[in-house]
Design a protein around this motif. Structure first.
Motif, mmCIF file in Angstrom:
data_model
loop_
_atom_site.group_PDB
_atom_site.id
_atom_site.type_symbol
_atom_site.label_atom_id
_atom_site.label_comp_id
_atom_site.label_asym_id
_atom_site.label_seq_id
_atom_site.Cartn_x
_atom_site.Cartn_y
_atom_site.Cartn_z
ATOM 1 N N GLU A 165 38.131 36.443 16.103
ATOM 2 C CA GLU A 165 37.876 37.842 16.475
ATOM 3 C C GLU A 165 37.139 38.571 15.362
ATOM 4 O OE1 GLU A 165 41.649 38.692 19.520
ATOM 5 O OE2 GLU A 165 41.832 39.117 17.370
ATOM 6 N N ALA A 166 37.524 38.274 14.109
ATOM 7 C CA ALA A 166 36.837 38.912 12.979
ATOM 8 C C ALA A 166 35.375 38.461 12.921
ATOM 9 C CB ALA A 166 37.549 38.566 11.675
ATOM 10 N N ALA A 167 35.176 37.163 13.140
ATOM 11 C CA ALA A 167 33.801 36.647 13.124
ATOM 12 C C ALA A 167 32.979 37.238 14.255
ATOM 13 C CB ALA A 167 33.832 35.121 13.235
ATOM 14 N N LEU A 168 33.620 37.355 15.430
ATOM 15 C CA LEU A 168 32.917 37.936 16.575
ATOM 16 C C LEU A 168 32.579 39.395 16.313
ATOM 17 C CD1 LEU A 168 31.900 37.637 19.475
ATOM 18 C CD2 LEU A 168 34.189 38.280 20.263
ATOM 19 N N GLY A 169 33.519 40.118 15.706
ATOM 20 C CA GLY A 169 33.263 41.528 15.391
ATOM 21 C C GLY A 169 32.125 41.673 14.397
ATOM 22 N N LYS A 170 32.129 40.795 13.394
ATOM 23 C CA LYS A 170 31.047 40.851 12.392
ATOM 24 C C LYS A 170 29.699 40.513 13.041
ATOM 25 C CE LYS A 170 29.788 39.067 7.846
ATOM 26 N NZ LYS A 170 28.409 38.721 8.213
ATOM 27 N N ALA A 171 29.730 39.525 13.929
ATOM 28 C CA ALA A 171 28.490 39.135 14.605
ATOM 29 C C ALA A 171 27.954 40.282 15.450
ATOM 30 C CB ALA A 171 28.745 37.904 15.477
ATOM 31 N N GLU A 172 28.858 40.979 16.123
ATOM 32 C CA GLU A 172 28.424 42.107 16.946
ATOM 33 C C GLU A 172 27.867 43.233 16.088
ATOM 34 O OE1 GLU A 172 31.849 43.082 19.238
ATOM 35 O OE2 GLU A 172 31.506 41.514 20.748
ATOM 36 N N LYS A 230 24.509 42.197 14.888
ATOM 37 C CA LYS A 230 23.564 42.305 15.991
ATOM 38 C C LYS A 230 23.109 43.747 16.178
ATOM 39 C CE LYS A 230 23.084 41.406 20.929
ATOM 40 N NZ LYS A 230 23.770 40.942 22.169
ATOM 41 N N LYS A 231 24.086 44.672 16.139
ATOM 42 C CA LYS A 231 23.734 46.091 16.285
ATOM 43 C C LYS A 231 22.873 46.556 15.126
ATOM 44 C CE LYS A 231 27.795 47.423 18.988
ATOM 45 N NZ LYS A 231 29.034 48.251 19.028
ATOM 46 N N SER A 232 23.215 46.052 13.919
ATOM 47 C CA SER A 232 22.443 46.463 12.749
ATOM 48 C C SER A 232 21.000 45.957 12.857
ATOM 49 C CB SER A 232 23.097 45.901 11.482
ATOM 50 O OG SER A 232 22.332 46.214 10.338
ATOM 51 N N LYS A 233 20.843 44.727 13.317
ATOM 52 C CA LYS A 233 19.494 44.174 13.489
ATOM 53 C C LYS A 233 18.730 44.920 14.568
ATOM 54 C CE LYS A 233 20.540 39.525 11.843
ATOM 55 N NZ LYS A 233 20.628 38.085 12.190
ATOM 56 N N GLU A 260 28.994 33.472 22.693
ATOM 57 C CA GLU A 260 29.723 33.093 23.907
ATOM 58 C C GLU A 260 30.790 32.044 23.608
ATOM 59 O OE1 GLU A 260 29.521 34.447 26.818
ATOM 60 O OE2 GLU A 260 27.996 35.872 26.146
ATOM 61 N N GLU A 261 30.481 31.088 22.740
ATOM 62 C CA GLU A 261 31.464 30.069 22.381
ATOM 63 C C GLU A 261 32.673 30.697 21.709
ATOM 64 O OE1 GLU A 261 29.663 27.098 20.012
ATOM 65 O OE2 GLU A 261 28.357 26.344 21.604
ATOM 66 N N THR A 262 32.440 31.677 20.855
ATOM 67 C CA THR A 262 33.549 32.345 20.163
ATOM 68 C C THR A 262 34.431 33.093 21.154
ATOM 69 O OG1 THR A 262 32.159 32.621 18.190
ATOM 70 C CG2 THR A 262 34.143 33.968 18.339
ATOM 71 N N LYS A 263 33.802 33.772 22.110
ATOM 72 C CA LYS A 263 34.571 34.479 23.119
ATOM 73 C C LYS A 263 35.409 33.500 23.955
ATOM 74 C CE LYS A 263 31.564 38.514 23.726
ATOM 75 N NZ LYS A 263 30.718 39.270 24.693
ATOM 76 N N ALA A 264 34.823 32.385 24.323
ATOM 77 C CA ALA A 264 35.549 31.374 25.104
ATOM 78 C C ALA A 264 36.720 30.806 24.301
ATOM 79 C CB ALA A 264 34.602 30.253 25.518
ATOM 80 N N PHE A 265 36.485 30.588 22.993
ATOM 81 C CA PHE A 265 37.553 30.078 22.124
ATOM 82 C C PHE A 265 38.710 31.074 22.053
ATOM 83 C CE2 PHE A 265 39.491 30.097 17.885
ATOM 84 C CZ PHE A 265 40.029 28.818 17.850
ATOM 85 N N ILE A 266 38.389 32.345 21.930
ATOM 86 C CA ILE A 266 39.426 33.379 21.848
ATOM 87 C C ILE A 266 40.239 33.427 23.145
ATOM 88 C CG2 ILE A 266 39.823 35.862 21.708
ATOM 89 C CD1 ILE A 266 37.442 36.022 19.784
ATOM 90 N N GLU A 267 39.551 33.356 24.283
ATOM 91 C CA GLU A 267 40.243 33.387 25.567
ATOM 92 C C GLU A 267 41.163 32.173 25.734
ATOM 93 O OE1 GLU A 267 37.276 33.682 28.531
ATOM 94 O OE2 GLU A 267 36.739 35.772 28.097
ATOM 95 N N THR A 268 40.650 30.997 25.382
ATOM 96 C CA THR A 268 41.455 29.771 25.497
ATOM 97 C C THR A 268 42.663 29.820 24.565
ATOM 98 O OG1 THR A 268 39.479 28.472 26.045
ATOM 99 C CG2 THR A 268 41.417 27.259 25.289
#
Length: 247
Positions: free
Chosen positions: A205-212, A215-218, A1-9
Motif C-alpha cells: 500500500e505504501a509503494a502504491l501510494g508513492k507510485a500514485e 504519477k501525479k507529480s509527473k 495493477e499488479e500491486t493492487k491485485a496483490f493487495i486485494e489477494t
C-alpha cells in the motif's frame, strides 16, 4: 495493477486466516466442554460402580454367614470411651449404638442400582431363602456355590467395566490434550502468517501510494512543461509576425 491485485489477494487471505482462527478457538472451547462432561460422567459412573462392588462385598459376607460361616467376617466390636467403660462397669447403661446408614442399614453410604451386566443379574438380585425353606433346595454346598458365584461374577463384571473405563478415559484425555496442542500450534502459525501478510500489505500500500504520488507529480511536471512550450510557441509566433512588420 499488479500491486493492487496483490493487495486485494492479501486482504482476502488475511480475512480467511482470521476466520479460521475464530473457528479453531470455537472448536477448542467445544472440545473442552465435551471433555469436562465426559470426565464428570466417568467419575460419576466409577463412584457408582465402586459403591456397587462394596455393596456386593457386604452381601457376599452376609451370605457367607449362612452358607460358609468360617468365611464370614464379623463386624468390629464397638469400642467404648473411657467414660462409657466406667459407666458400664458401675452398672450403668451403655450409650445407644448409632444405626448404620446406607442401604438396608449395612453402612454403604451411596445408593446404587447394580445394572445388569449379564442375564444373571436378575437371579443374583433374589434374596437368599429363609432357613425353613432350605429343604426345598438342593444340597447346601451346591446352593452356596451357585449364589456366591453369581455375586463374584457381578463383581468381576464391574471390575472389568471400571478397568475399561479407566483406559478409555486415559485415551480420551490424551487425545484431547494432543488436539489442544495441535490447535495451539496452528493458531500460532496462522497468527504469524497474518502478521507477515499485514506487513506485506502495508508495504504494498505504501509503494502504491508513492507510485500514485509520483504519477501525479509527473503529470504536473508534464503539464507545466507543456504550458511553457505553449507560451514559447506563442512568443515565437509573435516575434516572427512582428519581425516581418519591422522590415
Amino acid at each position: 495493477e499488479e500491486t493492487k491485485a496483490f493487495i486485494e489477494t492479501t486482504t482476502e487471505e488475511i480475512a480467511a486466516l482470521t476466520a479460521g482462527i475464530k473457528a479453531l478457538d470455537k472448536s477448542v472451547i467445544q472440545a473442552t466442554d465435551q471433555r469436562k462432561a465426559e470426565n464428570e460422567e466417568y467419575k460419576s459412573t466409577m463412584a457408582e460402580n465402586s459403591a456397587a462392588v462394596e455393596l456386593l462385598g457386604v452381601a457376599k459376607n452376609r451370605l457367607n454367614k449362612f452358607y460358609n460361616p468360617k468365611l464370614h467376617v464379623e463386624a468390629p466390636k464397638r469400642e467404648f470411651s473411657a467414660e462409657d467403660r466406667i459407666a458400664v462397669n458401675m452398672g450403668g447403661t451403655p450409650p445407644p449404638t448409632e444405626a448404620p446408614g446406607g442401604i438396608a442399614g449395612i453402612g454403604v453410604a451411596v445408593f446404587v442400582q447394580v445394572k445388569a451386566h449379564t442375564q444373571r443379574s436378575d437371579d443374583a438380585a433374589a434374596p437368599p431363602p429363609p432357613l425353613e425353606a432350605v429343604g426345598a433346595y438342593q444340597k447346601k454346598g451346591q446352593e452356596s456355590a451357585g449364589v456366591l458365584t453369581m455375586v463374584d461374577m457381578l463383581v468381576a463384571d464391574l471390575d472389568k467395566e471400571m478397568q475399561e473405563m479407566e483406559v478409555e478415559e486415559k485415551d480420551a484425555q490424551a487425545d484431547y490434550e494432543k488436539y489442544v496442542q495441535d490447535s495451539a500450534d496452528k493458531r500460532a502459525q496462522d497468527s504469524k502468517s497474518i502478521q507477515e501478510k499485514e506487513s506485506a500489505k502495508a508495504d504494498a500500500e505504501a509503494a502504491l501510494g508513492k507510485a500514485e504520488l509520483d504519477k501525479k507529480s509527473k503529470e504536473k511536471e508534464s503539464y507545466a512543461t507543456a504550458t511553457i512550450l505553449k507560451d514559447l510557441h506563442l512568443e515565437c509566433d509573435w516575434l516572427l509576425s512582428n519581425f516581418e512588420m519591422r522590415k
